[in-house]
Design a protein around this motif. Structure first.
Motif, PDB file in Angstrom:
ATOM      1  N   UNK A 187       0.812  -1.218   0.000  1.00  0.00           N
ATOM      2  CA  UNK A 187       0.000   0.000   0.000  1.00  0.00           C
ATOM      3  C   UNK A 187       0.847   1.270   0.000  1.00  0.00           C
ATOM      4  N   UNK A 188       2.101   1.146   0.446  1.00  0.00           N
ATOM      5  CA  UNK A 188       2.989   2.311   0.485  1.00  0.00           C
ATOM      6  C   UNK A 188       3.712   2.520  -0.850  1.00  0.00           C
ATOM      7  N   UNK A 189       3.439   1.625  -1.801  1.00  0.00           N
ATOM      8  CA  UNK A 189       4.085   1.747  -3.099  1.00  0.00           C
ATOM      9  C   UNK A 189       5.476   1.166  -3.162  1.00  0.00           C
ATOM     10  N   UNK A 190       5.792   0.263  -2.209  1.00  0.00           N
ATOM     11  CA  UNK A 190       7.104  -0.377  -2.194  1.00  0.00           C
ATOM     12  C   UNK A 190       7.008  -1.797  -2.757  1.00  0.00           C
ATOM     13  N   UNK A 191       8.100  -2.280  -3.305  1.00  0.00           N
ATOM     14  CA  UNK A 191       8.156  -3.658  -3.795  1.00  0.00           C
ATOM     15  C   UNK A 191       8.474  -4.582  -2.628  1.00  0.00           C
ATOM     16  N   UNK A 192       7.723  -5.675  -2.522  1.00  0.00           N
ATOM     17  CA  UNK A 192       7.946  -6.654  -1.455  1.00  0.00           C
ATOM     18  C   UNK A 192       8.312  -7.986  -2.103  1.00  0.00           C
ATOM     19  N   UNK A 243      11.635  -3.280  -0.649  1.00  0.00           N
ATOM     20  CA  UNK A 243      12.577  -2.445  -1.393  1.00  0.00           C
ATOM     21  C   UNK A 243      11.850  -1.310  -2.099  1.00  0.00           C
ATOM     22  N   UNK A 244      12.623  -0.340  -2.502  1.00  0.00           N
ATOM     23  CA  UNK A 244      12.125   0.728  -3.357  1.00  0.00           C
ATOM     24  C   UNK A 244      11.575   0.104  -4.642  1.00  0.00           C
ATOM     25  N   UNK A 245      10.388   0.535  -5.045  1.00  0.00           N
ATOM     26  CA  UNK A 245       9.796   0.035  -6.299  1.00  0.00           C
ATOM     27  C   UNK A 245      10.310   0.876  -7.459  1.00  0.00           C
ATOM     28  N   UNK A 246      10.883   0.216  -8.435  1.00  0.00           N
ATOM     29  CA  UNK A 246      11.442   0.907  -9.592  1.00  0.00           C
ATOM     30  C   UNK A 246      10.404   0.881 -10.714  1.00  0.00           C
ATOM     31  N   UNK A 247       9.891   2.048 -11.037  1.00  0.00           N
ATOM     32  CA  UNK A 247       8.847   2.151 -12.059  1.00  0.00           C
ATOM     33  C   UNK A 247       9.469   2.463 -13.415  1.00  0.00           C
ATOM     34  N   UNK A 248       9.060   1.711 -14.420  1.00  0.00           N
ATOM     35  CA  UNK A 248       9.579   1.907 -15.766  1.00  0.00           C
ATOM     36  C   UNK A 248       9.548   0.599 -16.534  1.00  0.00           C
ATOM     37  N   UNK A 249      10.014   0.640 -17.766  1.00  0.00           N
ATOM     38  CA  UNK A 249      10.060  -0.558 -18.597  1.00  0.00           C
ATOM     39  C   UNK A 249      11.489  -1.078 -18.676  1.00  0.00           C
ATOM     40  N   UNK A 250      11.623  -2.399 -18.753  1.00  0.00           N
ATOM     41  CA  UNK A 250      12.951  -2.961 -18.899  1.00  0.00           C
ATOM     42  C   UNK A 250      13.450  -2.737 -20.328  1.00  0.00           C
ATOM     43  N   UNK A 251      14.761  -2.708 -20.478  1.00  0.00           N
ATOM     44  CA  UNK A 251      15.323  -2.575 -21.818  1.00  0.00           C
ATOM     45  C   UNK A 251      14.953  -3.786 -22.667  1.00  0.00           C
ATOM     46  N   UNK A 252      14.762  -4.929 -22.025  1.00  0.00           N
ATOM     47  CA  UNK A 252      14.328  -6.120 -22.756  1.00  0.00           C
ATOM     48  C   UNK A 252      12.954  -5.942 -23.368  1.00  0.00           C
ATOM     49  N   UNK A 253      12.020  -5.410 -22.587  1.00  0.00           N
ATOM     50  CA  UNK A 253      10.666  -5.179 -23.099  1.00  0.00           C
ATOM     51  C   UNK A 253      10.687  -4.138 -24.221  1.00  0.00           C
ATOM     52  N   UNK A 254      11.474  -3.101 -24.040  1.00  0.00           N
ATOM     53  CA  UNK A 254      11.568  -2.061 -25.068  1.00  0.00           C
ATOM     54  C   UNK A 254      12.168  -2.618 -26.360  1.00  0.00           C
TER      55      UNK A 254
END
Length: 251
Positions: A17-22, A68-79
């Motif tokens: 709920x805090x927007x963190x990756x678990x 951990x901190x949630x990293x938002x974005x797309x992977x270079x693999x997906x791109x």
């Protein structure tokens, strides 16, 4: 928390709920697995590598978990998969990032030699002769450079603040050539053409020779067998090991 946003071989990733990756580890892992990964990631962060920040250790449904901190974005693999014409460009960027990693001294991590020894001892599909030959090779491994251990386009996330590097659970301190061949073998299992593009780019940018990297193939392929990754072509890895063993006998 809702259902996992990602599932891997060792854990499931949730968004709280805090927007963190678990990162919730699957059952059966040693009780200190989350602590060991947290310490490793904090150490790598201290080297100036752009990795997710570790926030806390906790439990979820009785299983150990790492917040951990949630990293938002797309992977270079997906791109790259969206536009294959840009594959070489993304691979080139990834090689520059990997070379930046390889410049770092990391004596605080587990030595690669010890890690490979442990993995090879666990492989039941190798004959005693094959295992002995690989262990003799591993005994010569030296160096204290930072090696990611699972470096590929899908572990690089493009964010507004630059590219962040994920998944350091297999990181060690050792020889960068072993880290490069590990990446190459991961790509071979995915797409041979991408693997060859990657290796050519790394050699071209670093000055390393293709042959001095490929000679590490049997050792790293043998260690990979210990991981029992679903979908991995074990016969292909065994073939790399046996071809290497046969080559040494012929000499």
């Amino acid at each position: 928390m809702k259902g996992p946003i990602a599932t891997g071989n060792t854990a499931e990733i949730y968004l709280n709920d805090a927007g963190h990756a678990v990162k919730v580890y699957k059952e059966g892992f040693p009780g200190d697995e989350a602590l060991k990964e947290a310490e490793k990631q904090r150490y790598i962060h201290s080297l100036g590598i752009p990795v997710p920040e570790v926030l806390e250790l906790t439990t979820f449904n009785g299983r150990q978990a790492l917040v951990m901190e949630y990293i938002e974005g797309e992977t270079l693999g997906d791109l790259a998969m969206k536009n294959r014409t840009l594959m070489e460009d993304y691979l080139s960027v990834s090689v520059e990032i990997q070379m930046m990693i390889h410049e770092k001294e990391a004596p605080g991590l587990e030595p690669m030699r010890d890690k490979l020894m442990r993995q090879l001892q666990d492989v039941s599909s190798l004959s005693s002769e094959e295992k002995m030959g690989l262990l003799k090779q591993v005994d010569q491994v030296s160096g204290t450079k930072l090696c990611h251990g699972d470096f590929h386009l899908f572990n690089l996330v493009e964010t507004e603040d630059g590219i962040r590097i994920l998944d350091w659970v297999d990181a060690s301190s050792g020889d960068i050539r072993a880290d490069v061949i590990r990446t190459y073998l991961l790509y071979v299992g995915f797409d041979q053409e991408i693997a060859e593009q990657y290796l050519a780019l790394y050699c071209g940018k670093s000055g390393l020779q293709r042959e001095e990297i490929l000679q590490w193939g049997p050792m790293i392929a043998g260690a990979r067998l210990s991981e029992n990754v679903p979908g991995e072509d074990a016969d292909r890895l065994l073939g790399i090991v046996r071809q290497g063993v046969k080559g040494r006998i012929a000499k």
